[in-house]
Scaffold this active site. Sequence first.
Site, PDB file in Angstrom:
ATOM      1  N   TRP A 352       8.033   0.012   2.901  1.00 58.00           N
ATOM      2  CA  TRP A 352       6.949   1.016   2.893  1.00 58.00           C
ATOM      3  C   TRP A 352       5.858   0.633   3.883  1.00 58.00           C
ATOM      4  O   TRP A 352       4.998   1.436   4.213  1.00 58.00           O
ATOM      5  CB  TRP A 352       6.357   1.186   1.489  1.00 58.00           C
ATOM      6  CG  TRP A 352       5.506   0.046   0.965  1.00 58.00           C
ATOM      7  CD1 TRP A 352       5.773  -1.282   1.048  1.00 58.00           C
ATOM      8  CD2 TRP A 352       4.241   0.155   0.285  1.00 58.00           C
ATOM      9  NE1 TRP A 352       4.773  -2.026   0.450  1.00 58.00           N
ATOM     10  CE2 TRP A 352       3.825  -1.162  -0.035  1.00 58.00           C
ATOM     11  CE3 TRP A 352       3.429   1.226  -0.099  1.00 58.00           C
ATOM     12  CZ2 TRP A 352       2.615  -1.437  -0.701  1.00 58.00           C
ATOM     13  CZ3 TRP A 352       2.246   0.954  -0.766  1.00 58.00           C
ATOM     14  CH2 TRP A 352       1.850  -0.365  -1.065  1.00 58.00           C
ATOM     15  N   ASP A 353       5.921  -0.585   4.384  1.00 58.90           N
ATOM     16  CA  ASP A 353       4.992  -1.046   5.410  1.00 58.90           C
ATOM     17  C   ASP A 353       4.883  -0.022   6.536  1.00 58.90           C
ATOM     18  O   ASP A 353       3.815   0.209   7.097  1.00 58.90           O
ATOM     19  CB  ASP A 353       5.470  -2.381   6.015  1.00 58.90           C
ATOM     20  CG  ASP A 353       5.666  -3.468   4.972  1.00 58.90           C
ATOM     21  OD1 ASP A 353       6.028  -3.132   3.833  1.00 58.90           O
ATOM     22  OD2 ASP A 353       5.469  -4.652   5.290  1.00 58.90           O
ATOM     23  N   GLU A 495       3.381  -6.706  -6.756  1.00 61.06           N
ATOM     24  CA  GLU A 495       4.690  -7.273  -7.095  1.00 61.06           C
ATOM     25  C   GLU A 495       4.600  -8.454  -8.064  1.00 61.06           C
ATOM     26  O   GLU A 495       5.618  -9.066  -8.384  1.00 61.06           O
ATOM     27  CB  GLU A 495       5.418  -7.670  -5.806  1.00 61.06           C
ATOM     28  CG  GLU A 495       5.765  -6.441  -4.971  1.00 61.06           C
ATOM     29  CD  GLU A 495       6.379  -6.756  -3.620  1.00 61.06           C
ATOM     30  OE1 GLU A 495       6.171  -7.888  -3.124  1.00 61.06           O
ATOM     31  OE2 GLU A 495       7.036  -5.867  -3.052  1.00 61.06           O
ATOM     32  N   LYS A 608      -1.085  -9.339  -6.838  1.00 58.60           N
ATOM     33  CA  LYS A 608      -0.734  -9.870  -5.519  1.00 58.60           C
ATOM     34  C   LYS A 608      -1.493  -9.109  -4.428  1.00 58.60           C
ATOM     35  O   LYS A 608      -1.939  -9.688  -3.445  1.00 58.60           O
ATOM     36  CB  LYS A 608       0.765  -9.674  -5.328  1.00 58.60           C
ATOM     37  CG  LYS A 608       1.322 -10.132  -4.007  1.00 58.60           C
ATOM     38  CD  LYS A 608       2.827  -9.922  -3.984  1.00 58.60           C
ATOM     39  CE  LYS A 608       3.463 -10.414  -2.715  1.00 58.60           C
ATOM     40  NZ  LYS A 608       4.929 -10.225  -2.712  1.00 58.60           N
ATOM     41  N   GLN A 609      -1.619  -7.787  -4.597  1.00 61.63           N
ATOM     42  CA  GLN A 609      -2.152  -6.945  -3.523  1.00 61.63           C
ATOM     43  C   GLN A 609      -2.730  -5.668  -4.118  1.00 61.63           C
ATOM     44  O   GLN A 609      -2.593  -5.426  -5.312  1.00 61.63           O
ATOM     45  CB  GLN A 609      -1.033  -6.614  -2.560  1.00 61.63           C
ATOM     46  CG  GLN A 609       0.097  -5.801  -3.184  1.00 61.63           C
ATOM     47  CD  GLN A 609       1.401  -5.923  -2.419  1.00 61.63           C
ATOM     48  OE1 GLN A 609       2.231  -6.754  -2.750  1.00 61.63           O
ATOM     49  NE2 GLN A 609       1.578  -5.092  -1.404  1.00 61.63           N
TER      50      GLN A 609
HETATM   51  O1  IFM Z   1       6.336  -4.380   1.583  1.00 58.77           O
HETATM   52  C1  IFM Z   1       5.766  -5.634   1.392  1.00 58.77           C
HETATM   53  C2  IFM Z   1       5.334  -5.747  -0.052  1.00 58.77           C
HETATM   54  O2  IFM Z   1       4.367  -4.785  -0.380  1.00 58.77           O
HETATM   55  C3  IFM Z   1       4.797  -7.123  -0.337  1.00 58.77           C
HETATM   56  N1  IFM Z   1       5.794  -8.114  -0.012  1.00 58.77           N
HETATM   57  C4  IFM Z   1       6.198  -8.066   1.397  1.00 58.77           C
HETATM   58  C5  IFM Z   1       6.754  -6.712   1.762  1.00 58.77           C
HETATM   59  C6  IFM Z   1       7.110  -6.675   3.247  1.00 58.77           C
HETATM   60  O3  IFM Z   1       5.963  -6.809   4.030  1.00 58.77           O
END
Ligand code: IFM
Length: 779
Positions: A352-353, A495, A608-609
């Site tokens: 999804w990046d 994640e 994580k994010q």
């Molecule tokens: O898509 C990301 C994910 O959101 C977090 N782990 C790494 C992936 C690839 O950059």
Amino acid sequence: MNYTTGTGELQHWLVAEDGFRTNWLGKGEAVFSLGNGYMGLRSVTEEHYANEQRNLFVAGTFNKFADNEVTELPNASDVLWMEFTLNGVRFDLTQGEILAYRRTLNLKQAELVRDVTWQSPNGDLYDLIFRRFVSMDNLHVIAQRVTITPKQESVLTMTSGINGQMTNSGVQHFLEGDKRLYDGRFMQQLQTTTESGIDFAFHSVHRFSQHEPFEPKSIIKMDRRQIFFDYSDVVIPANETLTIEKYSTVFTSRDRDLSVDTTEELANFALNATRDVEAQGYDRLFNDHVNAWDELVWSHAPITIESEEMFDQLAIRFAQYHLAVMTPKHDHRMNVAAKGLSGEGYKGHTFWDTEIFILPYYTYTNPKIARSLLEYRYLSLPGAHRKAKENGYEGAMFPWESAWLDDGEVTPVWGAADIVTGEATKIWSGFIEQHITSDIAFAAWQYYHVTGDQDFMDNYGYELLIDTAKFWASRLEWNEAEGRYDINQVVGPDEYKEHVDNNAFTNYTAHWNIQTAIQYVELLRQEKPELFEQLNEKLDLETADERFRHVLDLIYLPQAREDGVLPQDDTYLQKEIIDLTKYKNQENVGSMFYDYNLEQVNEIQVSKQADVMILMYLLEDLFSADVKRANWEYYEPKTLHDSSLSLSTHSVLASDLGDQKLAYDLFRRASEIDLGPNMKTSDAGIHAASLGGIWQAVVNGFGGVRMTGGNLRISPMLPQAWNALTYSIDWKGETLDVQASQDQVTITRRTPSTEPLVIEVYGETREITDTFTSEVLSV
Ligand code: IFM
């Protein structure tokens, strides 16, 4: 790293490295990597060192080594390889003494230059300059130029050629293939990937000159997967300069710009092309390459930042540089990898990046490329259908990680070590990180509304939007007790939380996807009956629409608590709260896993994010400023930014919340992920999404650009450190130039029109025919 070496015209264009350390090789290899979207070349040195990671990737040439492994981008032959001995001593920077050293990536010219003064262990002195580029003009060309100037008469020997003894962490993806020398000078190596059967043709040729061109004494050699020349007895008088050029080309049977049917035809074509490349010479090739960069990037979508910190201008150029290096703009059968083409990390797969972090850059500045990347998703629909079917769903369920168009899911199943059990940790993303499907739908919708590309919608967009909605409509689970539809057992963007029910990001974006599909089905029915019929045959629109309308208002959308906090999922807010200071202040990401395993982290309120926060960015109209602030205050302290995707999103949101100081701090931190002083951040490759996110932090954040509900808003608000920001964006086929300062913003339509363009500027609707200036207001 040194960011200050550029002066005059080169100010803010140079990134340099002033020291040579073998334990930091990975950083420079990735950060200085070169490429053109067709191929990416990690910036190793010509001579070999321990700890180096030599990588050459050609976009879209995936190969699967064995049934129990996932497909990956194979590490192709090393053509940079050149080993020198000078007066009998191997040129090796770990021996003797380095008297001067600088390696510089010139972002404007996309050329890497290493400048060394070296004293060999026997006391001899040499000035060496190594230059190279990967052509943006001719996508198949890698050119190198080495000059050697000894202080004393010296004798050079050199080994240089094509080395196919390359692996991806030990995995050899190529069959032995053929090698041959042509015209006594052109080395050829032909190889084929073991499973996908892609032919690669590599050619290299050298040119020597010392005042005049000459051919030194040489002998051609071959070894397993190698072809190379040993040159000897090259005498360089004291203070004279020897120039060696090496021209290499890379072609594959996947290249769309070639019309060849057999390996032999490919080889002949590539050989002739290499002859032509060599005949042009370094300077002409370089000139064409620099012009191509200028046309594609620097003149096309320039951004200027006048800041107290010179790093800021460099950071946005660095992001634009790598975005161009990593994006396969030449072929809609391939997409951007999470590490671009700069390292083995994430195996060259697409996440999804692309849609959420990288695509907006292209949507707003180069729609043609954005469209090509979206077409890749459209062409991947068969794999998405298969994934849905295998999981008992309908429609298009896009893979979390994607490679070949028809592969479907390619996420590896096993990952890092679990510090508690000692087993490998299972990667659940490929099974249950499902928001990728609505992310793709969102990106297609965003592309359409920014560009107005109706042809895209008619041919791909409506179908993508409706097919993805069909997946969600089948994915919902009826909750009898609550009388609603839930989405259970998923991984959201965060994640660190696996198998959660009703992840807010997933539920809201799924709801958005279905809602948008309903609008489009209706629009097709009313306004495009022919297309409606075509899609009806393919997707059974009548039945799908009935289902969409039935489920829409029954989808559970988690609501904000009284204090404004939106639950990230059903259980997040009930989990244990611990002191995260140590991990918030960590030097390297992921340090929490030295103390806890993923199962334990799952039970803690730690993210994580960005998760809820990215929802509030993408679907911003659904949440008030107060709710956004409440969620920022709740979640940010619990977010470790362990994914490089996190900081830039937070920077844009901080801008939205009017906290430019915080937004700036986060922009700087995001920019430092690859470019900053931590020498261990980029070993596996640059962080593609973060680089797209940096553009968003500048243009969508400080630049105040947003498309909501199909309307354009431009409300810049610069951080204290910036005096001025200028950028341009494409909006429905025209270009708008924006100049912003601390007090004033001017928006100019590059092609004025009597038909006014409606833009919301600081909360007011403006109709612009030519130029509009406003004072900066806080809204
Ligand atoms: O898509 C990301 C994910 O959101 C977090 N782990 C790494 C992936 C690839 O950059």
